[in-house]
Design a protein around this motif. Structure first.
Motif, PDB file in Angstrom:
ATOM      1  N   THR A 186       2.196   6.917  13.970  1.00 25.14           N
ATOM      2  CA  THR A 186       1.554   6.878  15.294  1.00 25.14           C
ATOM      3  C   THR A 186       2.455   6.299  16.375  1.00 25.14           C
ATOM      4  N   ALA A 187       3.688   5.808  15.963  1.00 28.41           N
ATOM      5  CA  ALA A 187       4.596   5.203  16.943  1.00 28.41           C
ATOM      6  C   ALA A 187       5.179   6.271  17.839  1.00 28.41           C
ATOM      7  N   SER A 188       5.514   5.837  19.039  1.00 29.05           N
ATOM      8  CA  SER A 188       6.115   6.754  20.018  1.00 29.05           C
ATOM      9  C   SER A 188       7.602   6.899  19.737  1.00 29.05           C
ATOM     10  N   ARG A 189       8.173   7.859  20.483  1.00 23.16           N
ATOM     11  CA  ARG A 189       9.607   8.120  20.289  1.00 23.16           C
ATOM     12  C   ARG A 189      10.441   6.919  20.694  1.00 23.16           C
ATOM     13  N   GLU A 190      10.103   6.183  21.721  1.00 25.53           N
ATOM     14  CA  GLU A 190      10.879   5.037  22.189  1.00 25.53           C
ATOM     15  C   GLU A 190      10.823   3.889  21.181  1.00 25.53           C
ATOM     16  N   ASP A 191       9.652   3.678  20.536  1.00 25.37           N
ATOM     17  CA  ASP A 191       9.549   2.607  19.522  1.00 25.37           C
ATOM     18  C   ASP A 191      10.416   2.912  18.307  1.00 25.37           C
ATOM     19  N   LEU A 192      10.452   4.190  17.925  1.00 25.57           N
ATOM     20  CA  LEU A 192      11.274   4.552  16.774  1.00 25.57           C
ATOM     21  C   LEU A 192      12.750   4.366  17.079  1.00 25.57           C
ATOM     22  N   LEU A 193      13.183   4.720  18.275  1.00 28.28           N
ATOM     23  CA  LEU A 193      14.597   4.533  18.630  1.00 28.28           C
ATOM     24  C   LEU A 193      14.980   3.042  18.625  1.00 28.28           C
ATOM     25  N   GLU A 194      14.060   2.187  19.096  1.00 32.78           N
ATOM     26  CA  GLU A 194      14.339   0.726  19.110  1.00 32.78           C
ATOM     27  C   GLU A 194      14.430   0.180  17.692  1.00 32.78           C
ATOM     28  N   LEU A 195      13.581   0.704  16.800  1.00 31.64           N
ATOM     29  CA  LEU A 195      13.620   0.256  15.413  1.00 31.64           C
ATOM     30  C   LEU A 195      14.928   0.658  14.740  1.00 31.64           C
ATOM     31  N   VAL A 196      15.381   1.885  15.034  1.00 29.69           N
ATOM     32  CA  VAL A 196      16.654   2.358  14.455  1.00 29.69           C
ATOM     33  C   VAL A 196      17.807   1.510  14.956  1.00 29.69           C
ATOM     34  N   ARG A 197      17.752   1.104  16.231  1.00 28.83           N
ATOM     35  CA  ARG A 197      18.863   0.285  16.785  1.00 28.83           C
ATOM     36  C   ARG A 197      18.916  -1.085  16.112  1.00 28.83           C
ATOM     37  N   LEU A 198      17.745  -1.711  15.889  1.00 26.31           N
ATOM     38  CA  LEU A 198      17.709  -3.035  15.230  1.00 26.31           C
ATOM     39  C   LEU A 198      18.230  -2.958  13.798  1.00 26.31           C
ATOM     40  N   GLN A 199      17.875  -1.920  13.086  1.00 29.25           N
ATOM     41  CA  GLN A 199      18.335  -1.780  11.711  1.00 29.25           C
ATOM     42  C   GLN A 199      19.847  -1.570  11.633  1.00 29.25           C
ATOM     43  N   GLN A 200      20.389  -0.810  12.603  1.00 32.08           N
ATOM     44  CA  GLN A 200      21.839  -0.623  12.631  1.00 32.08           C
ATOM     45  C   GLN A 200      22.567  -1.956  12.874  1.00 32.08           C
ATOM     46  N   GLU A 201      22.021  -2.840  13.709  1.00 34.11           N
ATOM     47  CA  GLU A 201      22.653  -4.145  13.952  1.00 34.11           C
ATOM     48  C   GLU A 201      22.617  -5.012  12.683  1.00 34.11           C
ATOM     49  N   GLN A 202      21.459  -4.964  11.976  1.00 37.83           N
ATOM     50  CA  GLN A 202      21.368  -5.749  10.737  1.00 37.83           C
ATOM     51  C   GLN A 202      22.351  -5.235   9.681  1.00 37.83           C
ATOM     52  N   ILE A 203      22.499  -3.912   9.590  1.00 35.02           N
ATOM     53  CA  ILE A 203      23.442  -3.345   8.619  1.00 35.02           C
ATOM     54  C   ILE A 203      24.864  -3.765   8.936  1.00 35.02           C
ATOM     55  N   THR A 204      25.207  -3.770  10.231  1.00 33.77           N
ATOM     56  CA  THR A 204      26.560  -4.170  10.633  1.00 33.77           C
ATOM     57  C   THR A 204      26.832  -5.639  10.263  1.00 33.77           C
ATOM     58  N   ALA A 205      25.840  -6.529  10.524  1.00 30.90           N
ATOM     59  CA  ALA A 205      26.019  -7.949  10.195  1.00 30.90           C
ATOM     60  C   ALA A 205      26.139  -8.155   8.696  1.00 30.90           C
ATOM     61  N   LEU A 206      25.324  -7.454   7.907  1.00 29.61           N
ATOM     62  CA  LEU A 206      25.397  -7.596   6.457  1.00 29.61           C
ATOM     63  C   LEU A 206      26.723  -7.077   5.910  1.00 29.61           C
ATOM     64  N   GLN A 207      27.235  -6.002   6.489  1.00 34.23           N
ATOM     65  CA  GLN A 207      28.535  -5.489   6.040  1.00 34.23           C
ATOM     66  C   GLN A 207      29.654  -6.501   6.303  1.00 34.23           C
ATOM     67  N   ALA A 208      29.590  -7.191   7.447  1.00 40.50           N
ATOM     68  CA  ALA A 208      30.610  -8.199   7.740  1.00 40.50           C
ATOM     69  C   ALA A 208      30.523  -9.378   6.767  1.00 40.50           C
ATOM     70  N   GLN A 209      29.295  -9.802   6.431  1.00 35.63           N
ATOM     71  CA  GLN A 209      29.111 -10.903   5.485  1.00 35.63           C
ATOM     72  C   GLN A 209      29.581 -10.507   4.096  1.00 35.63           C
ATOM     73  N   VAL A 210      29.323  -9.279   3.688  1.00 38.25           N
ATOM     74  CA  VAL A 210      29.787  -8.801   2.380  1.00 38.25           C
ATOM     75  C   VAL A 210      31.304  -8.799   2.322  1.00 38.25           C
ATOM     76  N   ALA A 211      31.960  -8.429   3.431  1.00 39.81           N
ATOM     77  CA  ALA A 211      33.421  -8.418   3.453  1.00 39.81           C
ATOM     78  C   ALA A 211      33.993  -9.823   3.280  1.00 39.81           C
TER      79      ALA A 211
END
Length: 461
Positions: free
Chosen positions: A6-31
């Motif tokens: 039921t989420a709108s297109r703008e909410d989904l785009l914001e969720l995708v952006r937050l997940q990409q930031e978390q993935i980037t931070a976790l990749q740096a910590q793993v390195a």
């Protein structure tokens, strides 16, 4: 998950952006963690394989597992020794139970404990009654003669040899003053004795030992090595000197008012053919016998000079060279006599080479010691040629120590007779102690027979 439908297109785009930031931070910590793991693995490999890198201080080496060994049995158990034959046995038994009061019967031995006690000595007054009888045939009166051995007393004295020996040992060996001997005998066994009686007992003990003292003097004169020394001693408040002549089996003391070397000549005699171990006192120069000068005195002075002039390298080097010569001389001597003699001559030549150039310059700090070495050049390494000769005069120093302690307690003696008695007691008791002879039995036997216990007439000293 239902909210995503039921989420709108703008909410989904914001969720995708937050997940990409978390993935980037976790990749740096793993390195970062991966690099740390790689470094730890490399260090672990170096520690196991010894890769040439220094082991950190916090690492403790692994100790190999030790096999359990059987405990070594001791030759002697360090426990309280139990006497085999006790004089008295006391049994301790409870008659009633302390909790309920019931009468106890039977029982068994639980443990034992020994207590050693000294019973107070008891004075025995023995009265000897001499009975005279008349012979019915010749009509003569017969009276038994009482010998000293039978009476247990020296001459016509009032006190027996046990009392006399105890007084002599307490005063001569253990340095107990006369007043304290009086107090001890009174408190210990109720015996009352005066100072005059104590003096008479001491004089009598030395008088009985004159023969033994003469034998000790002959033993000193016949010894191959004699250690001689002297110290101050006061008589009637005036300064005198106490001389000691010590061998491995004899202690002999003499008091003289002078420190002249004639005393050593008088005691040792003109025919003395042994070696005299002594310090560098000029009085011993009169002796014609071969002398060994004391290295302990010289090393003590060298050490004091080393501390005083620690900043002068030439002085320190000279002292080290002299000490090195002594250490070399103290090494194991050769077995053959001619080898020991040649080694002694070599050491004398080398010590002269050290002392001569320094002794010429009197202004040098070590010139005095160099002159002392050069003045007694042939008397420093006698012990190298004769292994029985000690390199120090410590034997005489140790024999004088009890006399020095006695001097501090009493201040000296008051008469010529008192000095003679003191020297005789120290000679007799010091020799018996050195030979591990029990003092009281030896002194009692000397008072009765003129010989200490365990010593037979004609036996070697």
């Amino acid at each position: 998950m239902s909210e995503l439908h039921t989420a709108s297109r703008e909410d989904l785009l914001e969720l995708v952006r937050l997940q990409q930031e978390q993935i980037t931070a976790l990749q740096a910590q793993v390195a970062v963690l991966g690099a740390r793991v790689a470094a730890l693995e490399q260090e672990n490999q170096q520690l196991r394989g010894g890769g040439g890198k220094a082991v950190p201080a916090w690492v403790k080496p692994n100790q190999p597992a030790r096999e359990k060994q059987e405990r070594k049995r001791r030759g002697q158990a360090f426990v309280r020794r139990r006497e085999e034959h006790p004089d008295e046995i006391q049994h301790h038994v409870l008659e009633c139970c302390p909790d309920c009061g019931h009468k106890l019967t039977g029982g068994w031995e639980h443990r034992r404990r020994q207590v050693i006690e000294i019973l107070p000595p008891r004075v025995r007054v023995i009265e000897h009654v001499v009975v005279a009888r008349r012979c019915g045939v010749c009509g003569k009166r017969q009276v038994p003669k009482l010998a000293s051995e039978l009476l247990g007393v020296q001459g016509k004295r009032r006190f027996g040899v046990s009392v006399q020996a105890l007084v002599a040992v307490l005063h001569g060996r253990y340095r107990v003053p006369m007043k304290e001997i009086r107090r001890l005998l009174r408190e210990l066994c109720g015996l009352r004795i005066s100072d005059g009686e104590i003096v008479a007992l001491l004089d009598g003990a030395v008088a009985a030992g004159e023969g033994e003292l003469a034998r000790l003097l002959e033993a000193v004169r016949g010894s191959p090595v004699v250690c001689a020394d002297e110290t101050g001693w006061r008589q009637e408040g005036k300064n005198g000197f106490l001389w000691t002549f010590a061998t491995p089996t004899v202690r002999y003391f003499q008091y003289r008012k002078t420190r002249s070397g004639t005393v050593a000549e008088e005691v040792l005699g003109e025919d003395f053919g042994g070696v005299v171990s002594c310090d560098c006192y000029v009085g011993y120069n009169r002796l014609l016998a071969e002398k060994q000068r004391c290295w302990a005195h010289l090393l003590r002075d060298l050490h004091a000079l080393q501390e005083q002039y620690a900043d002068q390298l030439k002085v320190i080097a000279w002292i080290d060279n002299v000490k090195a010569l002594y250490a070399e001389a103290k090494a194991a001597p050769p077995e053959r006599a001619w080898q020991r003699q040649r080694r002694r001559r070599d050491l004398e030549v080398r010590v002269e080479q050290l002392a001569r150039p320094v002794a010429r310059h009197k202004m040098l700090p070590h010139a005095v010691l160099a002159q002392r070495i050069q003045g007694h050049l042939l008397e420093w390494f006698v012990f190298v040629e004769h292994p029985a000769v000690p390199s120090t005069n410590n034997l005489a120093e140790r024999s004088l120590r009890p006399a020095v302690v006695a001097r501090k307690i009493s201040g000296g003696t008051r008469s010529d007779k008192g000095s003679h008695t003191k020297m005789g007691l120290m000679s007799l008791l010091g020799t018996w102690t050195l030979r591990s002879q029990p003092l009281l039995p030896a002194c009692r036997n000397l008072l009765l027979t003129g010989l200490p216990a365990g010593r037979l007439e004609g036996s070697p000293a």
